[in-house]
Design a protein around this motif. Structure first.
Motif, PDB file in Angstrom:
ATOM      1  N   VAL A   1      20.631  28.690  37.062  1.00 52.34           N
ATOM      2  CA  VAL A   1      20.738  27.815  38.237  1.00 52.34           C
ATOM      3  C   VAL A   1      20.586  28.647  39.491  1.00 52.34           C
ATOM      4  N   THR A   2      20.182  28.002  40.587  1.00 54.63           N
ATOM      5  CA  THR A   2      20.097  28.727  41.849  1.00 54.63           C
ATOM      6  C   THR A   2      21.495  28.853  42.438  1.00 54.63           C
ATOM      7  N   LYS A   3      21.638  29.765  43.359  1.00 51.88           N
ATOM      8  CA  LYS A   3      22.926  29.981  44.016  1.00 51.88           C
ATOM      9  C   LYS A   3      23.445  28.681  44.632  1.00 51.88           C
ATOM     10  N   GLN A   5      22.980  25.691  43.661  1.00 50.68           N
ATOM     11  CA  GLN A   5      23.346  24.688  42.655  1.00 50.68           C
ATOM     12  C   GLN A   5      24.627  25.031  41.895  1.00 50.68           C
ATOM     13  N   LYS A   6      25.065  26.267  41.995  1.00 52.11           N
ATOM     14  CA  LYS A   6      26.179  26.723  41.167  1.00 52.11           C
ATOM     15  C   LYS A   6      27.458  25.916  41.336  1.00 52.11           C
ATOM     16  N   ASP A  97      28.942  34.200  38.180  1.00 56.90           N
ATOM     17  CA  ASP A  97      28.026  35.326  38.404  1.00 56.90           C
ATOM     18  C   ASP A  97      27.981  36.116  37.105  1.00 56.90           C
ATOM     19  N   LEU A 124      26.400  31.067  34.233  1.00 56.07           N
ATOM     20  CA  LEU A 124      25.386  30.516  35.134  1.00 56.07           C
ATOM     21  C   LEU A 124      24.618  31.689  35.741  1.00 56.07           C
ATOM     22  N   ASP A 126      21.590  33.479  37.979  1.00 56.16           N
ATOM     23  CA  ASP A 126      20.653  33.442  39.100  1.00 56.16           C
ATOM     24  C   ASP A 126      20.173  34.883  39.278  1.00 56.16           C
ATOM     25  N   GLN A 127      18.894  35.075  39.518  1.00 57.47           N
ATOM     26  CA  GLN A 127      18.327  36.415  39.649  1.00 57.47           C
ATOM     27  C   GLN A 127      19.065  37.256  40.698  1.00 57.47           C
ATOM     28  N   GLU A 128      19.571  36.613  41.749  1.00 56.31           N
ATOM     29  CA  GLU A 128      20.303  37.339  42.801  1.00 56.31           C
ATOM     30  C   GLU A 128      21.566  38.009  42.268  1.00 56.31           C
ATOM     31  N   ASP A 129      22.125  37.462  41.168  1.00 56.87           N
ATOM     32  CA  ASP A 129      23.335  38.043  40.580  1.00 56.87           C
ATOM     33  C   ASP A 129      23.110  39.495  40.178  1.00 56.87           C
TER      34      ASP A 129
END
Length: 199
Positions: A1-3, A5-6, A97, A124, A126-129
């Motif tokens: 999920v995107t940040k 949407q979390k 995260d 969940l 997200d690539q940013e994690d």
């Protein structure tokens, strides 16, 4: 999920997984995320506490006790939460995260379903994690210079006091250390000193 949407996804998971009772833990990578998540979940109608290493000891103890006793059905926490917490009816563990390691994930996920009943663990992603974990990992590194500097400070104190046993705080040791990269005022200064000494 995107940040973005979390939070909504976490609220949906909590409603679904706790409809028949039980408790939940939402693990977060940072203190700020844990605080924000607790506020968002509570605002959505599910009482949620917050737990992280920066809280006063009395607050940590209170949050932990309320969670164990069932007064607090959900807790948003950093990995500072969990040691010694044995609550059998945790129905879901959600990682908001990615954790710092597979070992951390296994320890945290292992809190679910200790009563032998069905439980879920949800991560969940997200690539940013990944970037967040790299940043956290990089900031917690100890250098060879840190080890050398702390060892020199310990040896100097032993020599000065003419004793093989010394009592010294992390801050005192840092004040006596020359060339260390550890910021004496950082929140994790004591942890870094303790880790270096343990090594």
């Amino acid at each position: 999920v995107t940040k973005a949407q979390k939070a909504q996804r976490i609220v949906e998971l909590l409603r679904h997984e706790l409809k028949d009772g039980g408790a939940a833990v939402v693990f977060c990578a940072t203190r700020k995320t844990a605080q924000t998540m607790a506020e968002l979940v509570t605002a959505a109608g599910t009482v949620c506490g917050c737990f992280h290493g920066g809280l006063e000891p009395e607050i940590k103890k209170s949050v932990q006790q309320r969670f164990i006793q069932g007064d607090l059905p959900v807790i948003a926490a950093t990995n500072a939460f969990g040691m010694g917490v044995d609550k059998p009816d945790i129905r879901v563990v959600i990682h908001a995260d990615i954790p710092g390691s597979l070992e951390n994930y296994l320890q945290e996920a292992g809190r679910a379903g200790r009563d032998g009943q069905a439980a879920r663990c949800v991560l969940l992603f997200d690539q940013e994690d990944v970037e967040t974990q790299f940043r956290l990992s990089a900031s917690s590194k100890l250098t060879k210079k840190d080890f050398d500097s702390l060892l020199r400070a310990i040896r100097n104190r032993v020599r000065r006091l003419k004793s093989s046993e010394i009592v010294v705080s992390a801050k005192e040791l840092l004040l006596e250390s020359e060339g260390t990269t550890i910021d004496i005022d950082s929140r994790d200064a004591s942890t870094k000193v303790t880790t270096a000494i343990a090594w």
